[in-house]
Write a protein that holds these residues in place. Structure first.
Motif, PDB file in Angstrom:
ATOM      1  N   CYS A   1      49.951  35.021  35.273  1.00  0.00           N
ATOM      2  CA  CYS A   1      49.303  36.314  35.074  1.00  0.00           C
ATOM      3  C   CYS A   1      48.976  36.986  36.403  1.00  0.00           C
ATOM      4  N   LYS A   2      49.105  38.308  36.419  1.00  0.00           N
ATOM      5  CA  LYS A   2      48.803  39.068  37.633  1.00  0.00           C
ATOM      6  C   LYS A   2      47.362  39.570  37.677  1.00  0.00           C
ATOM      7  N   THR A   3      46.725  39.709  36.509  1.00  0.00           N
ATOM      8  CA  THR A   3      45.337  40.177  36.457  1.00  0.00           C
ATOM      9  C   THR A   3      44.546  39.299  35.493  1.00  0.00           C
ATOM     10  N   TYR A   4      43.238  39.345  35.630  1.00  0.00           N
ATOM     11  CA  TYR A   4      42.390  38.559  34.736  1.00  0.00           C
ATOM     12  C   TYR A   4      42.463  39.103  33.313  1.00  0.00           C
ATOM     13  N   ASN A   5      42.560  40.418  33.163  1.00  0.00           N
ATOM     14  CA  ASN A   5      42.697  40.996  31.819  1.00  0.00           C
ATOM     15  C   ASN A   5      43.974  40.531  31.137  1.00  0.00           C
ATOM     16  N   GLU A   6      45.059  40.413  31.907  1.00  0.00           N
ATOM     17  CA  GLU A   6      46.307  39.890  31.341  1.00  0.00           C
ATOM     18  C   GLU A   6      46.093  38.453  30.872  1.00  0.00           C
ATOM     19  N   PHE A   7      45.392  37.661  31.666  1.00  0.00           N
ATOM     20  CA  PHE A   7      45.094  36.275  31.316  1.00  0.00           C
ATOM     21  C   PHE A   7      44.281  36.208  30.021  1.00  0.00           C
TER      22      PHE A   7
ATOM     23  N   GLY B   1      44.101  38.374  27.578  1.00  0.00           N
ATOM     24  CA  GLY B   1      44.944  38.764  26.446  1.00  0.00           C
ATOM     25  C   GLY B   1      45.930  37.689  26.041  1.00  0.00           C
ATOM     26  N   LYS B   2      46.590  37.093  27.023  1.00  0.00           N
ATOM     27  CA  LYS B   2      47.564  36.044  26.716  1.00  0.00           C
ATOM     28  C   LYS B   2      46.893  34.796  26.160  1.00  0.00           C
TER      29      LYS B   2
ATOM     30  N   ASN C   1      46.065  34.807  22.503  1.00  0.00           N
ATOM     31  CA  ASN C   1      47.226  34.702  21.610  1.00  0.00           C
ATOM     32  C   ASN C   1      48.033  33.429  21.830  1.00  0.00           C
ATOM     33  N   THR C   2      47.430  32.434  22.484  1.00  0.00           N
ATOM     34  CA  THR C   2      48.140  31.192  22.785  1.00  0.00           C
ATOM     35  C   THR C   2      47.342  30.003  22.274  1.00  0.00           C
TER      36      THR C   2
END
Length: 112
Positions: free
Chosen positions: A69-75, A77-78, A81-82
């Motif tokens: 992940c490039k950002t904490y928000n991306e982390f 979100g992912k 859903n994991t």
């Protein structure tokens, strides 16, 4: 400086100066053993750390998902859903009761 949360206190020493007067941030004041384990061992360790008997330990896991992940928000979100079963752990930091930690990691060799 003390960094504190509900479960674990980490003591970082004062900043230090080198011969030229350049400041260097303080480091932790006690040894931190780095243990060696493959992905299978890390997965088993992380699974055990979810057990109620280890709830007082502070645990920070480092997964392949987070690494990608490039950002904490991306982390965030992912991760939402994991399934945990799909995470591959690269490392795990554990802080707390030494007896409990040794119970979990006693058979793991030091990383050299």
């Amino acid at each position: 400086m003390n960094v504190e949360n509900e479960k674990c206190v980490i003591v970082v020493g004062n900043d230090v100066l080198d011969l030229e007067g350049n400041a260097h941030m303080g480091i932790i004041q006690f040894p931190v053993p780095i243990l060696k384990g493959n992905t299978k061992i890390l997965k088993k360790l992380r699974t055990r750390l979810f057990e109620p008997q280890f709830s007082e330990l502070t645990v920070v896991d480092f997964s392949d998902l987070a690494q990608g992940c490039k950002t904490y928000n991306e982390f965030i979100g992912k991760m939402a859903n994991t399934s945990e079963s799909r995470l591959n752990y690269i490392g795990i930091a554990v802080c707390g009761n030494k007896k409990q930690i040794n119970k979990l990691t006693g058979s793991m060799p030091l990383l050299r």
